[in-house]
Design an enzyme around this catalytic site. Structure first.
Site, PDB file in Angstrom:
ATOM      1  N   ASP A 279       0.813  -1.219   0.000  1.00 22.86           N
ATOM      2  CA  ASP A 279       0.000   0.000   0.000  1.00 22.86           C
ATOM      3  C   ASP A 279       0.846   1.268   0.000  1.00 22.86           C
ATOM      4  O   ASP A 279       0.439   2.309   0.536  1.00 22.86           O
ATOM      5  CB  ASP A 279      -0.962   0.022   1.204  1.00 22.86           C
ATOM      6  CG  ASP A 279      -1.855  -1.201   1.226  1.00 22.86           C
ATOM      7  OD1 ASP A 279      -2.221  -1.677   0.141  1.00 22.86           O
ATOM      8  OD2 ASP A 279      -2.178  -1.685   2.320  1.00 22.86           O
TER       9      ASP A 279
ATOM     10  N   LYS B 190       1.809   2.110  -5.145  1.00 20.95           N
ATOM     11  CA  LYS B 190       2.312   1.549  -6.413  1.00 20.95           C
ATOM     12  C   LYS B 190       1.366   1.875  -7.571  1.00 20.95           C
ATOM     13  O   LYS B 190       1.799   2.221  -8.663  1.00 20.95           O
ATOM     14  CB  LYS B 190       2.476   0.024  -6.283  1.00 20.95           C
ATOM     15  CG  LYS B 190       3.484  -0.384  -5.219  1.00 20.95           C
ATOM     16  CD  LYS B 190       3.561  -1.884  -5.057  1.00 20.95           C
ATOM     17  CE  LYS B 190       2.330  -2.495  -4.406  1.00 20.95           C
ATOM     18  NZ  LYS B 190       2.102  -2.103  -3.008  1.00 20.95           N
TER      19      LYS B 190
ATOM     20  N   GLY C 245      -4.655  -4.201  -3.802  1.00 23.07           N
ATOM     21  CA  GLY C 245      -5.642  -3.140  -3.995  1.00 23.07           C
ATOM     22  C   GLY C 245      -4.865  -1.908  -4.401  1.00 23.07           C
ATOM     23  O   GLY C 245      -4.174  -1.314  -3.575  1.00 23.07           O
ATOM     24  N   HIS C 246      -4.885  -1.586  -5.677  1.00 23.59           N
ATOM     25  CA  HIS C 246      -4.086  -0.464  -6.180  1.00 23.59           C
ATOM     26  C   HIS C 246      -5.022   0.685  -6.542  1.00 23.59           C
ATOM     27  O   HIS C 246      -5.977   0.498  -7.295  1.00 23.59           O
ATOM     28  CB  HIS C 246      -3.251  -0.909  -7.386  1.00 23.59           C
ATOM     29  CG  HIS C 246      -2.203  -1.930  -7.017  1.00 23.59           C
ATOM     30  ND1 HIS C 246      -1.328  -2.463  -7.924  1.00 23.59           N
ATOM     31  CD2 HIS C 246      -1.886  -2.480  -5.815  1.00 23.59           C
ATOM     32  CE1 HIS C 246      -0.517  -3.320  -7.290  1.00 23.59           C
ATOM     33  NE2 HIS C 246      -0.849  -3.348  -6.019  1.00 23.59           N
TER      34      HIS C 246
ATOM     35  N   GLN D  14       1.740  -6.311  -3.523  1.00 22.75           N
ATOM     36  CA  GLN D  14       2.263  -6.536  -2.169  1.00 22.75           C
ATOM     37  C   GLN D  14       3.598  -5.782  -2.049  1.00 22.75           C
ATOM     38  O   GLN D  14       3.753  -4.770  -2.691  1.00 22.75           O
ATOM     39  CB  GLN D  14       2.411  -8.027  -1.843  1.00 22.75           C
ATOM     40  CG  GLN D  14       1.086  -8.766  -1.684  1.00 22.75           C
ATOM     41  CD  GLN D  14       0.378  -9.017  -2.997  1.00 22.75           C
ATOM     42  OE1 GLN D  14       0.902  -9.660  -3.881  1.00 22.75           O
ATOM     43  NE2 GLN D  14      -0.836  -8.543  -3.129  1.00 22.75           N
TER      44      GLN D  14
HETATM   45  P1  GDP Z   1      -0.790   0.378  -3.537  1.00 28.28           P
HETATM   46  O1  GDP Z   1      -1.405  -0.897  -3.073  1.00 28.28           O
HETATM   47  O2  GDP Z   1       0.677   0.397  -3.335  1.00 28.28           O
HETATM   48  O3  GDP Z   1      -1.162   0.727  -4.958  1.00 28.28           O
HETATM   49  O4  GDP Z   1      -1.389   1.516  -2.606  1.00 28.28           O
HETATM   50  P2  GDP Z   1      -2.925   1.690  -2.153  1.00 28.28           P
HETATM   51  O5  GDP Z   1      -3.702   2.179  -3.310  1.00 28.28           O
HETATM   52  O6  GDP Z   1      -3.418   0.463  -1.478  1.00 28.28           O
HETATM   53  O7  GDP Z   1      -2.780   2.768  -1.004  1.00 28.28           O
HETATM   54  C1  GDP Z   1      -2.224   4.021  -1.240  1.00 28.28           C
HETATM   55  C2  GDP Z   1      -3.240   5.085  -0.778  1.00 28.28           C
HETATM   56  O8  GDP Z   1      -2.576   6.330  -0.684  1.00 28.28           O
HETATM   57  C3  GDP Z   1      -4.350   5.294  -1.778  1.00 28.28           C
HETATM   58  O9  GDP Z   1      -5.513   5.660  -1.076  1.00 28.28           O
HETATM   59  C4  GDP Z   1      -3.842   6.449  -2.629  1.00 28.28           C
HETATM   60  O10 GDP Z   1      -4.883   7.182  -3.261  1.00 28.28           O
HETATM   61  C5  GDP Z   1      -3.155   7.282  -1.583  1.00 28.28           C
HETATM   62  N1  GDP Z   1      -2.024   8.089  -2.051  1.00 28.28           N
HETATM   63  C6  GDP Z   1      -1.068   7.771  -2.968  1.00 28.28           C
HETATM   64  N2  GDP Z   1      -0.123   8.739  -3.033  1.00 28.28           N
HETATM   65  C7  GDP Z   1      -0.492   9.686  -2.136  1.00 28.28           C
HETATM   66  C8  GDP Z   1       0.099  10.916  -1.714  1.00 28.28           C
HETATM   67  O11 GDP Z   1       1.151  11.325  -2.156  1.00 28.28           O
HETATM   68  N3  GDP Z   1      -0.563  11.610  -0.744  1.00 28.28           N
HETATM   69  C9  GDP Z   1      -1.735  11.174  -0.192  1.00 28.28           C
HETATM   70  N4  GDP Z   1      -2.293  11.922   0.744  1.00 28.28           N
HETATM   71  N5  GDP Z   1      -2.317  10.030  -0.568  1.00 28.28           N
HETATM   72  C10 GDP Z   1      -1.700   9.285  -1.517  1.00 28.28           C
HETATM   73  P1  IMO Z   2      -0.960  -4.158  -2.326  1.00 29.59           P
HETATM   74  O1  IMO Z   2      -0.573  -4.692  -3.679  1.00 29.59           O
HETATM   75  C1  IMO Z   2      -0.890  -4.637   2.000  1.00 29.59           C
HETATM   76  C2  IMO Z   2      -0.965  -8.745   3.544  1.00 29.59           C
HETATM   77  C3  IMO Z   2      -2.196  -9.185   4.303  1.00 29.59           C
HETATM   78  C4  IMO Z   2      -1.590 -10.207   5.247  1.00 29.59           C
HETATM   79  C5  IMO Z   2      -0.534 -10.881   4.377  1.00 29.59           C
HETATM   80  C6  IMO Z   2      -1.001 -12.172   3.724  1.00 29.59           C
HETATM   81  O2  IMO Z   2      -2.257  -3.431  -2.320  1.00 29.59           O
HETATM   82  O3  IMO Z   2       0.150  -3.403  -1.695  1.00 29.59           O
HETATM   83  P2  IMO Z   2      -2.627 -12.750   1.692  1.00 29.59           P
HETATM   84  O4  IMO Z   2      -4.082 -12.433   1.491  1.00 29.59           O
HETATM   85  O5  IMO Z   2      -1.743 -12.240   0.618  1.00 29.59           O
HETATM   86  O6  IMO Z   2      -2.387 -14.205   1.980  1.00 29.59           O
HETATM   87  O7  IMO Z   2      -2.240 -11.972   3.067  1.00 29.59           O
HETATM   88  O8  IMO Z   2      -0.199  -9.935   3.369  1.00 29.59           O
HETATM   89  N1  IMO Z   2      -1.226  -8.207   2.172  1.00 29.59           N
HETATM   90  C7  IMO Z   2      -1.145  -6.916   1.855  1.00 29.59           C
HETATM   91  N2  IMO Z   2      -0.922  -5.825   2.638  1.00 29.59           N
HETATM   92  N3  IMO Z   2      -1.034  -4.494   0.664  1.00 29.59           N
HETATM   93  C8  IMO Z   2      -1.234  -5.578  -0.125  1.00 29.59           C
HETATM   94  O9  IMO Z   2      -1.264  -5.494  -1.471  1.00 29.59           O
HETATM   95  C9  IMO Z   2      -1.347  -6.852   0.468  1.00 29.59           C
HETATM   96  N4  IMO Z   2      -1.564  -8.089  -0.005  1.00 29.59           N
HETATM   97  C10 IMO Z   2      -1.479  -8.915   1.055  1.00 29.59           C
HETATM   98  O10 IMO Z   2      -2.776  -8.116   4.994  1.00 29.59           O
HETATM   99  O11 IMO Z   2      -0.902  -9.539   6.277  1.00 29.59           O
HETATM  100 MG    MG Z   3      -2.912  -1.563  -1.797  1.00 32.87          MG
END
Ligand code: GDP
Ligand code: IMO
Ligand code: MG
Length: 433
Positions: free
Chosen positions: A14, A17, A41-42, A226
C-alpha cells in the site's frame, strides 16, 4: 531497444504503487503483473475520480497500452469479470487488444477462499490476517500440483476430473475438520464453463507476447503487488504473502528475464504502514500511529481494515533495496508528514544493548528489537500543490535526500497528494533510450 523497469513495494504494501504505475504508464507501452492476485488493492486517482484495481494492471487508464496478467498471478476469474465490468461502466475500455491473460496463470476458485478463511480461523498462535482472497491456498495447490490453470478451463475431458482431484480431499477436510461449507463440484464446473467463454478472447501464451513486444523495441513496465517485506522468501515469514514479489520475480512470474531490466524502482511511503499481523519495529506509539492513520487515510483498499502506522524504517528499507537492486525510489505521501515538528527515521535496531544494522531473519528477534531513531526537522506548510523539488520546504527536501542517500538510490518521484497530477517527477527513465 525499449526501456524495461520493474516497480515493487519497498515496505509492507500500500505504498502507492498503483499511482506511480499510472503516472509511469504514459511513457511505457506495456504494463505487466507477475505475481499476487486480488489481495492487491491499487488506487489510481485521475481528476479527483478514484479507481480501485485488484487484478488489472494500473496502466489500463491509458489508451493504446498493452496490459498483461502474467503466469505468476493467481486469478479469480469471477472477480476479474466483475472488475472488467466495473471499469467499463466507468467508461474505461478493457478489450482483448488492451488486456492479455496468461494461459498458465493458476486460478483462485471459491474453495481456495473457503480454505483461506478456514485455515485462518484454525490458527491459534500465528494468525496471519490474510486478505481472505484465497491467495495462499491457490499458490499451495499450484505447488502441490493439484492447481487448475487458465488453460485447463478449455480441457473439456480433463476439467471435471481435475476439479474432483483437487476438491474431494478438500471437501472432506471442510466437512470433517474445519466444519465449514463444502463446495458443490457440479455447480462450480458449470460456472467455470460459463466464465471460460468470457475469458477466452483475453487468453494467450503471454511469454511469447512479451518477447515479441520486447523485440519490437517496446518499453515494458512490470507492476509488483504486495511488497518486499511480505515476500515469501525475504519477508517476515510466516506473516507474508505466498508469492515472489521482488523484482527477480518477473523471470518466473512473467517469463521475462530479470537480466533485461534497465531499472528497478522501489515505492516507499514517507512513513510506514502494515495491515495484518507480524512484526513492525517502527510502529508508532503514544497515539501518533492514530494521527498518521487519520491524516493519511490509512484503511485497506481491499479489506477496509485499519492500517498500523509508524515511521520510516531504514534498516528494513535497505534490505528491500538490496534484494530488489533498487536504482531509484519514489517517496509517497510526503504531504501526510506536514505539520509534524520532528520526524523520526529508524536508522538501526537495538537488541539487549547491541546495535543491529541488518534486518533479522528471526521474527521472534524482530518482534523484540528497539528502533533507534534519528529525528529530522519537520515543516509546517501544506505541500499538496507543490510542483517542483526546489519549491518544497528545505526540511522536506532534506528528508527526501536523507532517505535516498542512505538507500544509495536516485529519486524518480515525490508524491504530494493522491491525484495523478500531485507528483513531483525528478527523473526521466526514457532519456537513456
Ligand atoms: P498500492 O497498493 O501500493 O497501490 O497503494 P494503495 O492504493 O493500497 O494505497 C495508497 C493510498 O494512498 C491510496 O488511497 C492512494 O490514493 C493514496 N495516495 C497515494 N499517493 C499519495 C500521496 O502522495 N498523498 C496522499 N495523501 N495520498 C496518496
Ligand atoms: P498491495 O498490492 C498490504 C498482507 C495481508 C496479510 C498478508 C497475507 O495493495 O500493496 P494474503 O491475502 O496475501 O495471503 O495476506 O499480506 N497483504 C497486503 N498488505 N497491501 C497488499 O497489497 C497486500 N496483499 C497482502 O494483509 O498480512
Ligand atoms: Mg494496496
Amino acid at each position: 531497444m525499449g526501456i524495461n523497469i520493474c516497480v515493487t513495494g519497498g515496505q509492507w504494501g500500500d505504498e502507492g504503487k498503483g499511482k506511480v504505475i499510472d503516472v509511469l504508464s504514459r511513457d511505457f507501452d506495456v504494463v505487466a503483473r507477475f505475481q499476487g492476485g486480488s489481495n492487491a488493492g491499487h488506487t489510481v486517482v485521475i481528476n479527483r475520480k478514484t479507481y480501485f484495481l485488484h487484478l488489472i494492471p494500473s496502466g489500463i487508464f491509458h489508451k493504446d497500452k498493452v496490459c498483461i496478467i502474467g503466469n505468476g498471478v493467481v486469478l479469480d476469474p469471477f472477480g476479474l469479470k466483475e472488475e472488467i465490468e466495473n471499469l467499463k461502466s466507468n467508461g474505461i475500455e478493457v478489450t482483448p487488444e488492451k488486456l492479455s491473460i496468461s494461459d498458465r496463470a493458476h486460478l483462485v476458485l471459491p474453495f481456495h477462499n473457503v480454505l483461506d478463511r478456514s485455515l485462518e480461523k484454525s490458527r491459534v498462535f500465528r494468525k496471519i490476517g490474510t486478505t481472505g482472497r484465497g491467495i495462499g491456498p491457490s499458490y499451495a495447490t499450484k505447488a502441490l500440483r493439484t492447481g487448475i490453470r487458465v488453460i485447463d478451463l478449455y480441457n473439456d475431458e480433463g476439467l471435471k476430473v481435475m476439479l474432483k482431484d483437487s476438491l474431494d480431499c478438500l471437501n472432506y477436510l471442510f466437512e470433517n475438520y474445519f466444519n465449514s461449507e463444502i463446495v458443490d463440484i457440479d455447480k462450480l464446473y458449470n460456472d467455470l464453463l460459463e466464465i471460460r467463454e468470457f475469458l477466452r478472447p483475453f487468453v494467450s501464451n503471454t511469454v511469447y507476447k512479451l518477447d515479441k513486444l520486447y523485440r519490437e523495441g517496446k518499453s515494458i513496465l512490470f507492476e509488483g503487488a504486495q511488497a518486499s517485506l511480505l515476500d515469501i522468501d525475504h519477508g517476515t515469514y510466516p506473516f507474508v504473502t505466498s508469492s515472489s514479489v521482488i523484482a527477480g520475480g518477473i523471470s518466473s512470474g512473467a517469463g521475462f528475464p530479470a537480466s533485461k531490466l534497465d531499472y528497478s524502482l522501489g515505492i516507499f511511503k514517507a512513513y510506514c504502514t502494515r495491515v495484518g499481523n507480524g512484526p513492525f519495529p517502527s510502529e508508532a506509539q503514544n497515539g501518533l500511529g492514530e494521527i498518521l492513520r487519520s491524516i493519511g487515510g490509512e484503511f485497506g483498499t481491499t479489506t477496509g481494515r485499519p492500517r498500523r502506522c509508524g515511521w520510516f524504517d531504514l534498516v528494513a528499507a535497505k534490505y528491500a533495496a538490496i534484494v530488489n537492486g533498487y536504482t531509484h525510489i519514489a517517496l509517497m505521501k510526503l504531504d501526510v508528514l506536514s505539520k509534524f515538528t520532528e520526524l523520526p527515521v529508524c536508522v538501526e535496531y537495538k537488541y539487549k544493548g547491541s546495535k543491529l544494522k541488518e534486518f533479522p531473519s528471526d521474527i521472534n528477534l524482530l518482534e523484540k528489537v528497539e528502533p533507534v531513531y534519528k529525528f529530522l526537522k519537520g515543516w509546517d506548510i501544506d505541500i499538496t500543490g507543490v510542483k517542483t523539488f526546489e519549491d518544497l520546504p528545505i526540511e522536506a527536501q532534506d528528508y527526501v535526500k536523507f532517505i535516498a542517500d542512505k538507500l544509495e538510490t536516485e529519486v524518480y518521484l515525490i508524491s504530494v497528494g493522491p491525484d495523478r497530477s500531485e507528483s513531483i517527477v525528478t527523473y526521466n527513465f526514457l532519456e537513456k533510450a
